[in-house]
Design a protein around this motif. Structure first.
Motif, PDB file in Angstrom:
ATOM      1  N   ALA A 107      45.824  55.102  50.145  1.00 13.85           N
ATOM      2  CA  ALA A 107      44.491  53.770  49.680  1.00 13.85           C
ATOM      3  C   ALA A 107      44.129  53.970  48.990  1.00 13.85           C
ATOM      4  CB  ALA A 107      44.753  53.057  50.945  1.00 13.85           C
ATOM      5  N   ALA A 108      42.604  55.166  49.416  1.00 15.98           N
ATOM      6  CA  ALA A 108      41.371  55.762  48.819  1.00 15.98           C
ATOM      7  C   ALA A 108      40.773  54.818  47.797  1.00 15.98           C
ATOM      8  CB  ALA A 108      41.026  56.853  48.785  1.00 15.98           C
ATOM      9  N   ASP A 109      41.992  54.890  46.494  1.00  4.01           N
ATOM     10  CA  ASP A 109      41.983  53.964  45.327  1.00  4.01           C
ATOM     11  C   ASP A 109      42.870  53.398  44.803  1.00  4.01           C
ATOM     12  OD1 ASP A 109      39.731  56.483  44.639  1.00  4.01           O
ATOM     13  OD2 ASP A 109      41.542  58.115  44.412  1.00  4.01           O
ATOM     14  N   LYS A 110      42.968  53.181  45.755  1.00  8.53           N
ATOM     15  CA  LYS A 110      44.376  51.346  45.102  1.00  8.53           C
ATOM     16  C   LYS A 110      43.008  50.457  45.705  1.00  8.53           C
ATOM     17  CE  LYS A 110      46.837  49.482  48.403  1.00  8.53           C
ATOM     18  NZ  LYS A 110      47.690  49.418  49.109  1.00  8.53           N
ATOM     19  N   ALA A 111      43.864  49.363  44.451  1.00  9.53           N
ATOM     20  CA  ALA A 111      43.149  48.416  44.119  1.00  9.53           C
ATOM     21  C   ALA A 111      43.468  47.452  45.512  1.00  9.53           C
ATOM     22  CB  ALA A 111      43.211  47.773  42.788  1.00  9.53           C
ATOM     23  N   VAL A 112      42.747  46.609  46.101  1.00  7.65           N
ATOM     24  CA  VAL A 112      42.962  45.258  46.570  1.00  7.65           C
ATOM     25  C   VAL A 112      41.853  44.546  46.812  1.00  7.65           C
ATOM     26  CG1 VAL A 112      43.595  47.550  48.352  1.00  7.65           C
ATOM     27  CG2 VAL A 112      41.002  46.609  48.421  1.00  7.65           C
ATOM     28  N   ALA A 113      41.857  43.620  47.209  1.00  6.41           N
ATOM     29  CA  ALA A 113      40.744  41.691  47.060  1.00  6.41           C
ATOM     30  C   ALA A 113      41.632  41.547  49.186  1.00  6.41           C
ATOM     31  CB  ALA A 113      41.863  41.183  46.308  1.00  6.41           C
ATOM     32  N   PHE A 114      40.199  41.176  49.306  1.00  6.02           N
ATOM     33  CA  PHE A 114      39.867  40.844  50.270  1.00  6.02           C
ATOM     34  C   PHE A 114      39.803  39.246  50.399  1.00  6.02           C
ATOM     35  CE2 PHE A 114      37.275  39.267  53.953  1.00  6.02           C
ATOM     36  CZ  PHE A 114      38.180  40.294  55.383  1.00  6.02           C
ATOM     37  N   ARG A 115      40.269  38.761  51.264  1.00  9.99           N
ATOM     38  CA  ARG A 115      40.251  36.945  50.892  1.00  9.99           C
ATOM     39  C   ARG A 115      39.632  36.370  52.121  1.00  9.99           C
ATOM     40  NH1 ARG A 115      43.382  34.389  47.764  1.00  9.99           N
ATOM     41  NH2 ARG A 115      45.127  35.056  48.091  1.00  9.99           N
ATOM     42  N   LEU A 116      38.157  36.111  51.362  1.00 17.25           N
ATOM     43  CA  LEU A 116      37.385  35.065  52.861  1.00 17.25           C
ATOM     44  C   LEU A 116      37.986  33.737  52.435  1.00 17.25           C
ATOM     45  CD1 LEU A 116      34.075  35.533  50.680  1.00 17.25           C
ATOM     46  CD2 LEU A 116      34.971  37.019  52.645  1.00 17.25           C
ATOM     47  N   LYS A 117      37.461  33.086  53.621  1.00 15.35           N
ATOM     48  CA  LYS A 117      37.814  32.100  54.520  1.00 15.35           C
ATOM     49  C   LYS A 117      37.870  31.169  53.352  1.00 15.35           C
ATOM     50  CE  LYS A 117      37.619  33.033  59.450  1.00 15.35           C
ATOM     51  NZ  LYS A 117      36.946  32.589  60.168  1.00 15.35           N
ATOM     52  N   SER A 118      36.445  30.828  52.366  1.00 13.14           N
ATOM     53  CA  SER A 118      36.726  30.378  51.546  1.00 13.14           C
ATOM     54  C   SER A 118      37.448  30.407  50.666  1.00 13.14           C
ATOM     55  CB  SER A 118      35.113  30.504  50.700  1.00 13.14           C
ATOM     56  OG  SER A 118      34.959  31.353  50.007  1.00 13.14           O
ATOM     57  N   GLY A 119      38.376  31.337  50.462  1.00 10.63           N
ATOM     58  CA  GLY A 119      39.898  31.394  49.798  1.00 10.63           C
ATOM     59  C   GLY A 119      39.678  32.042  48.610  1.00 10.63           C
ATOM     60  N   VAL A 120      37.675  32.570  47.992  1.00 10.50           N
ATOM     61  CA  VAL A 120      37.548  33.487  47.162  1.00 10.50           C
ATOM     62  C   VAL A 120      37.903  34.952  48.012  1.00 10.50           C
ATOM     63  CG1 VAL A 120      34.972  34.765  46.885  1.00 10.50           C
ATOM     64  CG2 VAL A 120      35.064  32.354  46.178  1.00 10.50           C
ATOM     65  N   GLU A 121      37.927  36.049  46.715  1.00 11.01           N
ATOM     66  CA  GLU A 121      39.288  36.974  47.071  1.00 11.01           C
ATOM     67  C   GLU A 121      37.753  38.314  45.855  1.00 11.01           C
ATOM     68  OE1 GLU A 121      42.625  37.757  44.773  1.00 11.01           O
ATOM     69  OE2 GLU A 121      43.467  36.874  46.989  1.00 11.01           O
ATOM     70  N   LEU A 122      37.792  39.394  47.215  1.00 12.35           N
ATOM     71  CA  LEU A 122      36.856  40.209  46.652  1.00 12.35           C
ATOM     72  C   LEU A 122      37.553  41.287  46.089  1.00 12.35           C
ATOM     73  CD1 LEU A 122      34.046  39.430  49.688  1.00 12.35           C
ATOM     74  CD2 LEU A 122      33.129  38.653  47.930  1.00 12.35           C
ATOM     75  N   PRO A 123      37.573  41.941  44.982  1.00  9.55           N
ATOM     76  CA  PRO A 123      37.445  43.240  44.890  1.00  9.55           C
ATOM     77  C   PRO A 123      37.373  45.022  45.059  1.00  9.55           C
ATOM     78  CG  PRO A 123      36.761  42.338  42.823  1.00  9.55           C
ATOM     79  CD  PRO A 123      35.722  41.443  44.386  1.00  9.55           C
ATOM     80  N   PHE A 124      38.125  45.344  45.865  1.00 14.13           N
ATOM     81  CA  PHE A 124      37.625  46.901  46.225  1.00 14.13           C
ATOM     82  C   PHE A 124      38.916  47.851  45.638  1.00 14.13           C
ATOM     83  CE2 PHE A 124      36.330  43.734  49.574  1.00 14.13           C
ATOM     84  CZ  PHE A 124      34.678  43.909  49.620  1.00 14.13           C
ATOM     85  N   THR A 125      38.061  48.956  45.909  1.00 13.43           N
ATOM     86  CA  THR A 125      39.338  50.171  45.442  1.00 13.43           C
ATOM     87  C   THR A 125      39.699  50.475  47.047  1.00 13.43           C
ATOM     88  OG1 THR A 125      37.828  51.887  46.321  1.00 13.43           O
ATOM     89  CG2 THR A 125      38.381  51.267  44.246  1.00 13.43           C
ATOM     90  N   GLY A 126      40.502  50.622  48.043  1.00 18.27           N
ATOM     91  CA  GLY A 126      40.409  51.104  49.325  1.00 18.27           C
ATOM     92  C   GLY A 126      39.537  51.583  50.435  1.00 18.27           C
ATOM     93  N   ARG A 127      38.984  52.765  49.382  1.00 17.86           N
ATOM     94  CA  ARG A 127      38.074  53.630  50.328  1.00 17.86           C
ATOM     95  C   ARG A 127      36.994  51.778  49.854  1.00 17.86           C
ATOM     96  NH1 ARG A 127      37.643  57.192  46.809  1.00 17.86           N
ATOM     97  NH2 ARG A 127      39.106  58.706  47.798  1.00 17.86           N
ATOM     98  N   SER A 128      36.465  51.254  49.412  1.00 18.27           N
ATOM     99  CA  SER A 128      35.366  50.329  49.450  1.00 18.27           C
ATOM    100  C   SER A 128      35.783  49.538  49.948  1.00 18.27           C
ATOM    101  CB  SER A 128      34.931  50.448  48.122  1.00 18.27           C
ATOM    102  OG  SER A 128      35.075  49.364  46.972  1.00 18.27           O
TER     103      SER A 128
END
Length: 165
Positions: A107-128
């Motif tokens: 998953a190091a280079d996979k695109a993922v998004a962390f959803r904050l409690k507010s509903g806002v999504e923060l984009p990352f790679t798995g590594r970041s």
């Protein structure tokens, strides 16, 4: 990636559970309601101990689940006592240990998004996600939980935080 996530979260979640054991023993010895400890915070606008533990659990679970491409487990929105917090830690450990190692390692280079409690999504790679968000967040809340307990007078030392190696 697995070692840097699951391999790191699990032992420190176990340490967090042991910190709560110390809190329970302290409350029993001092004859105080454990809820007093759970409601403590270091500063009025900071999360209390209960929320600090909950956030440490959440960052371990959500971060690991995102790396594995799985839906994270969720806990009820309630005010858990010490016993329930320990049960949540145990459930979180079981959940993240059950995630597929190969998928997390890939998953190091996979695109993922962390959803904050507010509903806002923060984009990352798995590594970041892991290195710049989930691990720092996890340790922030774990350390703050430890500090609240120390501030309350619970007899803890650094080894309690780090665990036996």
């Amino acid at each position: 990636m697995h070692e840097a996530s699951v391999g790191m979260f699990v032992p420190f979640l176990r340490n967090l559970s042991a910190l709560l054991d110390h809190a329970g023993a302290y409350a029993e010895t001092r004859k105080i309601d454990p809820a007093v400890l759970l409601d403590m915070r270091l500063y009025p606008n900071m999360y209390d101990l209960r929320q600090q533990v909950g956030e440490a659990i959440r960052h371990a679970v959500v971060g690991s689940a995102l790396l594995a491409g799985r839906e994270p487990m969720a806990f009820p929105d309630s005010k858990p006592d010490l016993t329930e917090l320990k049960a949540r830690i145990a459930a979180a450990i079981a959940f993240i240990e059950g995630l597929p190692r190969a998928e997390i390692d890939a998953a190091a280079d996979k695109a993922v998004a962390f959803r904050l409690k507010s509903g806002v999504e923060l984009p990352f790679t798995g590594r970041s996600l892991l290195l710049s968000f989930s691990v720092p967040q996890f340790f922030f809340h774990l350390t703050t939980a430890y500090d609240i307990l120390r501030h309350a007078g619970v007899d803890l030392v650094k080894r309690d935080f780090l665990g036996k190696r």
